[in-house]
Design a protein around this motif. Structure first.
Motif, PDB file in Angstrom:
ATOM      1  N   PHE A 135       0.799  -1.216   0.000  1.00  0.00           N
ATOM      2  CA  PHE A 135       0.000   0.000   0.000  1.00  0.00           C
ATOM      3  C   PHE A 135       0.838   1.275   0.000  1.00  0.00           C
ATOM      4  CE2 PHE A 135      -3.266  -2.967   1.766  1.00  0.00           C
ATOM      5  CZ  PHE A 135      -4.100  -2.902   0.656  1.00  0.00           C
ATOM      6  N   ALA A 136       2.097   1.156  -0.366  1.00  0.00           N
ATOM      7  CA  ALA A 136       2.949   2.343  -0.512  1.00  0.00           C
ATOM      8  C   ALA A 136       2.759   2.966  -1.886  1.00  0.00           C
ATOM      9  CB  ALA A 136       4.412   1.972  -0.280  1.00  0.00           C
ATOM     10  N   ASP A 137       1.539   2.911  -2.374  1.00  0.00           N
ATOM     11  CA  ASP A 137       1.194   3.489  -3.672  1.00  0.00           C
ATOM     12  C   ASP A 137      -0.238   3.989  -3.589  1.00  0.00           C
ATOM     13  OD1 ASP A 137       1.999   3.357  -6.886  1.00  0.00           O
ATOM     14  OD2 ASP A 137      -0.162   3.204  -6.504  1.00  0.00           O
ATOM     15  N   HIS A 138      -0.429   5.283  -3.857  1.00  0.00           N
ATOM     16  CA  HIS A 138      -1.746   5.894  -3.664  1.00  0.00           C
ATOM     17  C   HIS A 138      -2.819   5.240  -4.529  1.00  0.00           C
ATOM     18  CE1 HIS A 138      -0.559   7.956  -7.363  1.00  0.00           C
ATOM     19  NE2 HIS A 138      -1.837   8.216  -7.535  1.00  0.00           N
ATOM     20  N   ARG A 139      -2.484   4.847  -5.752  1.00  0.00           N
ATOM     21  CA  ARG A 139      -3.496   4.268  -6.640  1.00  0.00           C
ATOM     22  C   ARG A 139      -3.926   2.886  -6.167  1.00  0.00           C
ATOM     23  NH1 ARG A 139      -2.576   5.384 -12.708  1.00  0.00           N
ATOM     24  NH2 ARG A 139      -3.402   7.368 -11.945  1.00  0.00           N
ATOM     25  N   ARG A 140      -2.969   2.115  -5.638  1.00  0.00           N
ATOM     26  CA  ARG A 140      -3.317   0.795  -5.135  1.00  0.00           C
ATOM     27  C   ARG A 140      -4.209   0.928  -3.889  1.00  0.00           C
ATOM     28  NH1 ARG A 140       1.220  -1.093  -6.716  1.00  0.00           N
ATOM     29  NH2 ARG A 140       2.403  -1.105  -4.786  1.00  0.00           N
ATOM     30  N   HIS A 150     -17.502  -1.855  -2.765  1.00  0.00           N
ATOM     31  CA  HIS A 150     -18.313  -2.561  -3.758  1.00  0.00           C
ATOM     32  C   HIS A 150     -18.163  -4.076  -3.733  1.00  0.00           C
ATOM     33  CE1 HIS A 150     -19.584   1.099  -5.890  1.00  0.00           C
ATOM     34  NE2 HIS A 150     -18.374   1.553  -5.641  1.00  0.00           N
ATOM     35  N   ASP A 151     -17.123  -4.580  -3.105  1.00  0.00           N
ATOM     36  CA  ASP A 151     -16.808  -6.011  -3.066  1.00  0.00           C
ATOM     37  C   ASP A 151     -16.265  -6.492  -4.402  1.00  0.00           C
ATOM     38  OD1 ASP A 151     -16.473  -8.575  -2.153  1.00  0.00           O
ATOM     39  OD2 ASP A 151     -18.557  -9.151  -2.445  1.00  0.00           O
ATOM     40  N   ASP A 152     -17.036  -6.312  -5.493  1.00  0.00           N
ATOM     41  CA  ASP A 152     -16.507  -6.673  -6.806  1.00  0.00           C
ATOM     42  C   ASP A 152     -16.954  -5.644  -7.831  1.00  0.00           C
ATOM     43  OD1 ASP A 152     -19.046  -7.551  -8.218  1.00  0.00           O
ATOM     44  OD2 ASP A 152     -19.063  -8.955  -6.545  1.00  0.00           O
ATOM     45  N   LEU A 153     -16.116  -5.482  -8.842  1.00  0.00           N
ATOM     46  CA  LEU A 153     -16.365  -4.519  -9.913  1.00  0.00           C
ATOM     47  C   LEU A 153     -15.725  -5.033 -11.185  1.00  0.00           C
ATOM     48  CD1 LEU A 153     -15.509  -1.080  -8.220  1.00  0.00           C
ATOM     49  CD2 LEU A 153     -17.755  -1.728  -9.091  1.00  0.00           C
ATOM     50  N   SER A 154     -16.280  -4.629 -12.313  1.00  0.00           N
ATOM     51  CA  SER A 154     -15.546  -4.861 -13.549  1.00  0.00           C
ATOM     52  C   SER A 154     -14.315  -3.963 -13.515  1.00  0.00           C
ATOM     53  CB  SER A 154     -16.410  -4.533 -14.768  1.00  0.00           C
ATOM     54  OG  SER A 154     -16.599  -3.135 -14.881  1.00  0.00           O
ATOM     55  N   LEU A 155     -13.267  -4.381 -14.188  1.00  0.00           N
ATOM     56  CA  LEU A 155     -12.053  -3.570 -14.178  1.00  0.00           C
ATOM     57  C   LEU A 155     -12.292  -2.188 -14.785  1.00  0.00           C
ATOM     58  CD1 LEU A 155      -9.149  -3.581 -13.261  1.00  0.00           C
ATOM     59  CD2 LEU A 155      -8.487  -4.515 -15.478  1.00  0.00           C
ATOM     60  N   PRO A 156     -13.070  -2.040 -15.861  1.00  0.00           N
ATOM     61  CA  PRO A 156     -13.351  -0.690 -16.363  1.00  0.00           C
ATOM     62  C   PRO A 156     -14.081   0.179 -15.337  1.00  0.00           C
ATOM     63  CG  PRO A 156     -13.806  -2.300 -18.071  1.00  0.00           C
ATOM     64  CD  PRO A 156     -13.563  -3.069 -16.803  1.00  0.00           C
ATOM     65  N   LEU A 184      -5.052   0.990 -17.520  1.00  0.00           N
ATOM     66  CA  LEU A 184      -3.875   0.205 -17.895  1.00  0.00           C
ATOM     67  C   LEU A 184      -2.965  -0.048 -16.696  1.00  0.00           C
ATOM     68  CD1 LEU A 184      -3.031   1.837 -21.351  1.00  0.00           C
ATOM     69  CD2 LEU A 184      -4.021  -0.427 -20.928  1.00  0.00           C
ATOM     70  N   SER A 185      -2.835   0.955 -15.818  1.00  0.00           N
ATOM     71  CA  SER A 185      -1.988   0.754 -14.640  1.00  0.00           C
ATOM     72  C   SER A 185      -2.606  -0.271 -13.696  1.00  0.00           C
ATOM     73  CB  SER A 185      -1.759   2.086 -13.908  1.00  0.00           C
ATOM     74  OG  SER A 185      -2.926   2.522 -13.242  1.00  0.00           O
ATOM     75  N   LEU A 186      -3.943  -0.263 -13.588  1.00  0.00           N
ATOM     76  CA  LEU A 186      -4.604  -1.271 -12.770  1.00  0.00           C
ATOM     77  C   LEU A 186      -4.414  -2.659 -13.375  1.00  0.00           C
ATOM     78  CD1 LEU A 186      -7.967   0.563 -11.933  1.00  0.00           C
ATOM     79  CD2 LEU A 186      -6.083   0.117 -10.355  1.00  0.00           C
ATOM     80  N   TYR A 187      -4.586  -2.750 -14.678  1.00  0.00           N
ATOM     81  CA  TYR A 187      -4.505  -4.038 -15.379  1.00  0.00           C
ATOM     82  C   TYR A 187      -3.094  -4.631 -15.312  1.00  0.00           C
ATOM     83  CZ  TYR A 187      -4.647  -7.470 -19.160  1.00  0.00           C
ATOM     84  OH  TYR A 187      -4.547  -8.632 -19.888  1.00  0.00           O
ATOM     85  N   HIS A 188      -2.097  -3.789 -15.563  1.00  0.00           N
ATOM     86  CA  HIS A 188      -0.732  -4.298 -15.679  1.00  0.00           C
ATOM     87  C   HIS A 188       0.011  -4.368 -14.342  1.00  0.00           C
ATOM     88  CE1 HIS A 188      -0.567  -4.599 -20.030  1.00  0.00           C
ATOM     89  NE2 HIS A 188      -1.072  -3.381 -20.150  1.00  0.00           N
ATOM     90  N   THR A 189      -0.335  -3.517 -13.385  1.00  0.00           N
ATOM     91  CA  THR A 189       0.474  -3.401 -12.169  1.00  0.00           C
ATOM     92  C   THR A 189      -0.316  -3.641 -10.885  1.00  0.00           C
ATOM     93  OG1 THR A 189       1.924  -1.795 -13.269  1.00  0.00           O
ATOM     94  CG2 THR A 189       2.023  -1.897 -10.868  1.00  0.00           C
ATOM     95  N   HIS A 190      -1.316  -2.815 -10.636  1.00  0.00           N
ATOM     96  CA  HIS A 190      -1.899  -2.776  -9.296  1.00  0.00           C
ATOM     97  C   HIS A 190      -2.785  -3.971  -8.967  1.00  0.00           C
ATOM     98  CE1 HIS A 190      -0.048   1.063  -9.048  1.00  0.00           C
ATOM     99  NE2 HIS A 190      -0.809   1.593  -9.987  1.00  0.00           N
ATOM    100  N   VAL A 191      -3.675  -4.354  -9.864  1.00  0.00           N
ATOM    101  CA  VAL A 191      -4.508  -5.528  -9.610  1.00  0.00           C
ATOM    102  C   VAL A 191      -3.658  -6.801  -9.523  1.00  0.00           C
ATOM    103  CG1 VAL A 191      -6.310  -7.013 -10.590  1.00  0.00           C
ATOM    104  CG2 VAL A 191      -6.653  -4.530 -10.475  1.00  0.00           C
TER     105      VAL A 191
END
Length: 231
Positions: A135-140, A150-156, A184-191
């Motif tokens: 969690f040393a990343d604000h976006r994460r 929300h518990d679950d969400l589509s990535l978009p 893209l950052s969620l898809y490639h890195t954070h998720v």
């Protein structure tokens, strides 16, 4: 359109996030994700001295049974890694030219100590080092908080909500390219990182992200570390 379940939607009243605003917390989590940094801060807090020479700290933090080489390595780590990180986080004042360190009592560390100690003594699905590093990343952090609502969400949809939280604007007012960059950052890195830690599951076929039981387990310590003054 995002979907919710019966859980309380905690994102509606969440404070807005931005890289600039959250940078101090990024730096704090990054520094504290190293156990030696935490031990160093505890040592500074418990000492009666106002200022410390780095060389003396290296001696005090090295076990008496260790070799002189171990103390030299500790000195190097303090000078090149630990103290610069702690200074960047605003937890200490560090003068590398004079080799002088001062603890900053107004820093957020002491407010975080009860949560840190409680976490270290409990049986959580991840280590404290891993949690803080994750969690040393604000976006994460924003993505995680959004999933808590929300518990679950589509990535978009997750990308849309993270973008709204970061920019503090309604989605139609945010440039589509900016939202795409978040996606893209969620898809490639954070998720993937949240998934590797066991906090989320990502169904790539359906493009859905779901918080796991382990992810829910970490909600309380996560919130306490982010806002220790609220405890």
């Amino acid at each position: 359109m995002t979907t919710t379940d019966s859980r309380q939607d905690t994102t509606a009243n969440a404070r807005r996030h931005s890289p600039e605003r959250d940078a101090p917390l990024d730096a704090t989590f990054d520094a504290l994700s190293n156990r030696q940094c935490r031990d160093l801060l505890r040592h500074l807090v418990e000492s009666d001295d106002d200022a410390f020479l780095v060389a003396d700290l290296a001696t005090q933090l090295t076990d008496e049974t260790d070799s002189e080489t171990a103390e030299t390595r500790m000195l190097a780590r303090l000078h090149h890694t630990h103290l610069p990180k702690l200074a960047d986080a605003g937890l200490v004042s560090y003068d590398p030219d004079r080799g002088l360190v001062q603890y900053r009592p107004e820093s957020r560390f002491e407010a975080m100590v009860p949560t840190i100690e409680s976490f270290e003594s409990a049986d959580y699905p991840v280590s404290l080092d891993a949690l803080l590093d994750l969690f040393a990343d604000h976006r994460r952090r924003t993505a995680y908080v959004t999933l808590l609502g929300h518990d679950d969400l589509s990535l978009p949809d997750l990308a849309d909500e993270v973008a709204v939280a970061e920019y503090g604007q309604p989605l139609p007012d945010i440039e589509p390219d900016d939202v795409l960059q978040v996606y893209l950052s969620l898809y490639h890195t954070h998720v993937p990182k949240l998934g590797a830690a066991g906090l989320v599951e990502y169904d790539q076929a359906d493009d859905y992200v779901r918080l796991t039981d382990a992810g829910w387990t970490l909600e309380s310590p996560f919130r306490s570390l982010c806002d220790p003054a609220d405890d």
